[in-house]
Design an enzyme around this catalytic site. Structure first.
Site, short mmCIF file in Angstrom:
data_model
loop_
_atom_site.label_atom_id
_atom_site.label_comp_id
_atom_site.label_asym_id
_atom_site.label_seq_id
_atom_site.Cartn_x
_atom_site.Cartn_y
_atom_site.Cartn_z
N HIS A 1 -5.23 -7.62 -0.48
CA HIS A 1 -4.40 -6.41 -0.54
C HIS A 1 -3.52 -6.23 0.82
O HIS A 1 -2.32 -5.95 0.85
CB HIS A 1 -5.20 -5.17 -0.42
CG HIS A 1 -4.49 -3.64 -0.60
ND1 HIS A 1 -3.59 -3.51 -1.39
CD2 HIS A 1 -4.59 -2.88 0.42
CE1 HIS A 1 -2.94 -2.18 -1.10
NE2 HIS A 1 -3.65 -1.81 -0.13
N TYR B 1 -2.82 11.47 0.79
CA TYR B 1 -3.34 11.39 -0.41
C TYR B 1 -3.21 12.77 -1.15
O TYR B 1 -2.46 12.98 -2.33
CB TYR B 1 -4.85 10.88 -0.33
CG TYR B 1 -5.00 9.72 0.15
CD1 TYR B 1 -5.20 8.54 -0.84
CD2 TYR B 1 -5.17 9.23 1.26
CE1 TYR B 1 -5.49 7.04 -0.55
CE2 TYR B 1 -5.11 7.59 1.64
CZ TYR B 1 -5.34 6.86 0.82
OH TYR B 1 -5.67 5.70 1.24
N ASP C 1 0.82 -1.16 0.03
CA ASP C 1 0.03 0.04 0.00
C ASP C 1 0.88 1.33 -0.03
O ASP C 1 1.78 1.13 -0.78
CB ASP C 1 -0.87 0.12 1.44
CG ASP C 1 -2.12 1.03 1.00
OD1 ASP C 1 -3.06 0.74 0.21
OD2 ASP C 1 -2.00 1.90 1.52
#
Ligand SMILES: *[C@@H]1O[C@H](CO)[C@@H](O)[C@H](O)[C@H]1NC(C)=O
Ligand SMILES: *[C@@H]1O[C@H](CO)[C@@H](O)[C@H](O)[C@H]1NC(C)=O
Length: 494
Positions: free
Chosen positions: A421, A364, A219
């Site tokens: 994930h 982000y 990630d």
């Protein structure tokens, strides 16, 4: 998770293609991310998680005094987001069954520390093994992502220790919280994204006395460590990545061109992990709303998750659900029972207790902006020997041919036919054995290629220019084809 930054990445990369890229990123080793005037404490201080009784009472009060849910639509499973018919279980469990005392002890089972880097207190687990005669010690930086924490690695740590027992090396694990996550400080300044964090962790590893080390990331951790491999290749012995992507021009060109004939660039049995692109982009669009919010207005969402543990849990569990299995969308439970309640709730405690929901979102917006794209580092290759492992439900798949445009010494890509994930969190034993075997393979490679990394680089660069030549030829042939399309049919569609 960081998922659909790819969607945005594609768009922004296309938009930014006209800019003048530089190969040397304009980033600094000593950028000050702390509050002005703060005294930096560069000592390495032992740290323990201590939850205040008052904060626990407050949390339980909020959980128990939540409003009635507006019911989810009949039979809508997780297609409209978290399903309220099944979600109450988790909130009740947190309020009534989660043993705060026992969990605090559990989370403190490994030695933890804090030290200040560039003005921010960085929290990390640091496990220094005994080094028996005849074995070498390899320091490893392991980085988590969103909506994770260092908790993702707790079970894997024991599995890694087991898996190294009969090897000729031991692993010294350094597992930090990202800035703005868990018990690491957050910055009050704009711009601390995945590239800038690469410098923070380089400085952390150097502070701990390591000039050469190994890295593992998934990630956000995988993007930060990929940046470290790009900026500081001489420091990195090797690299294991469980979300391998190459955000290079060449990879994106290959991706669209090969849509005409995917098996030209990848083996047939994995073609459907990426193609047809229509499916991939449909899925990315469906699941990436959170990403756009984090990348543009993180602080607005931050207000609700900082005030309400119910809001925090719903928002984070939605991402856990979609990233664990794509089909969780159609599961009324969102597939969350793959994890033990304590696992998921421990992880949430790293967000709720230190109030890091809002600051975690900012990675982000601090990463996916034009300033970062202008730096152009995503497009720069690295020679660090790399092994990638790919779970079947990893959020984005790239074949080795594309990954090599970023990782020129890609030694292996291990394809798994199951799992999602959060590999270390979901299947710690699978993760650990793959990781330890990657270390072993990379050490063997380094032994044989002690002085030839440079040659390798030249060699790969040659191969890369062949790929580019190929890509250019294909673009030309597609142009020809397109000019032949009289009815405006799109040759990229199936
Ligand atoms: C990306 O890297 C390749 C190879 O190094 C280079 O040819 C290309 O111009 C780069 N693209 C940009 C936009 O800088
Ligand atoms: C919670 O855990 C503590 C420490 O392990 C233990 O002493 C206690 O009995 C547990 N409480 C409950 C309600 O199980």
């Amino acid at each position: 998770m960081m998922h659909s930054w790819l969607v945005l990445g594609l768009v922004v990369a296309a938009a930014a293609a006209g800019y003048d890229y530089r190969s040397q990123p304009d980033l600094y080793y000593d950028t000050w991310w702390g509050p002005e005037g703060k005294e930096e404490d560069t000592t390495i201080r032992p740290f323990r998680i201590e939850w205040d009784k008052k904060d626990i009472d407050d949390l339980v009060y909020r959980l128990k005094n939540r409003r009635e849910f507006v019911p989810s639509l009949d039979d809508s499973a997780y297609r409209y987001g978290v399903n309220t018919h099944t979600f109450g279980f988790w909130l009740d469990y947190w309020a009534n069954d989660y043993n705060f005392t026992a969990r605090e002890q559990y989370l403190n089972q490994y030695p933890q520390f804090k030290t200040d880097i560039q003005g921010l207190g960085i929290h990390f687990i640091w496990i220094k093994p005994e080094v028996p005669e005849g074995k070498i010690n390899i320091p490893v930086l392991m980085l988590h992502g969103f909506p994770g924490s260092v908790r993702e690695f707790y079970d894997a740590i024991k599995e890694i220790q087991k898996a190294t027992e009969n090897k000729n090396f031991v692993l010294e694990l350094i597992i930090p919280s990202l800035p703005g996550f868990g018990y690491s400080d957050y910055s009050n300044k704009e711009g601390l994204g995945a590239a800038e964090m690469a410098f923070i962790y380089k400085n952390l590893m150097n502070r701990l006395g390591h000039e050469k080390y190994f890295m593992q990331g998934g990630d956000w951790g995988s993007l930060i460590t990929a940046n470290m491999a790009t900026f500081f290749p001489d420091e990195i012995i090797g690299y294991h990545n469980n979300m391998g992507v190459a955000l290079t021009d060449a990879a994106f060109s290959m991706m669209s061109i090969a849509s005409l004939n995917p098996s030209s660039i990848m083996s047939c049995d994995v073609v459907n992990r990426l193609y047809p692109l229509k499916n991939t982009f449909e899925q990315l669009t469906r699941d990436s709303g959170y990403f756009h919010v984090h990348a543009t207005k993180p602080d607005t969402l931050g207000i609700s998750v900082s005030d309400s543990p119910t809001a925090l849990m719903a928002w984070l569990f939605q991402q856990v659900s979609i990233c664990t299995r794509k089909a969780n969308y159609d599961d009324p439970e969102g597939g969350l029972h793959r994890y033990r309640p304590e696992q998921l709730l421990d992880n949430l405690m790293f967000y709720w207790m230190p109030n890091k929901g809002p600051t975690s979102f900012r990675i982000y917006s601090n990463t996916f902006n034009l300033r970062n794209y202008h730096l152009g580092y995503l497009n720069v290759t690295t020679t660090v020997p790399t092994v990638v492992v790919q779970a079947s439900d990893e959020i984005f798949y790239m074949p080795p041919s594309m990954l090599k445009t970023k990782f020129s010494n890609l030694l292996a890509v291990d394809v798994l036919n199951d799992y999602g994930h959060f590999l270390a969190f979901e299947v710690p034993d699978v993760f650990a054995s793959n990781f330890v075997s990657a270390v072993q393979r990379i050490l063997a490679f380094n032994n044989q290629n002690m002085n030839v990394r440079q040659d390798k680089q030249d060699f790969r660069a040659n191969k890369l220019s062949n790929i580019r030549q190929l890509v250019r030829e294909r673009i030309n042939s597609i142009r020809d084809k397109m000019s032949n399309y009289e009815n405006n049919e799109n040759p990229f569609m199936y």
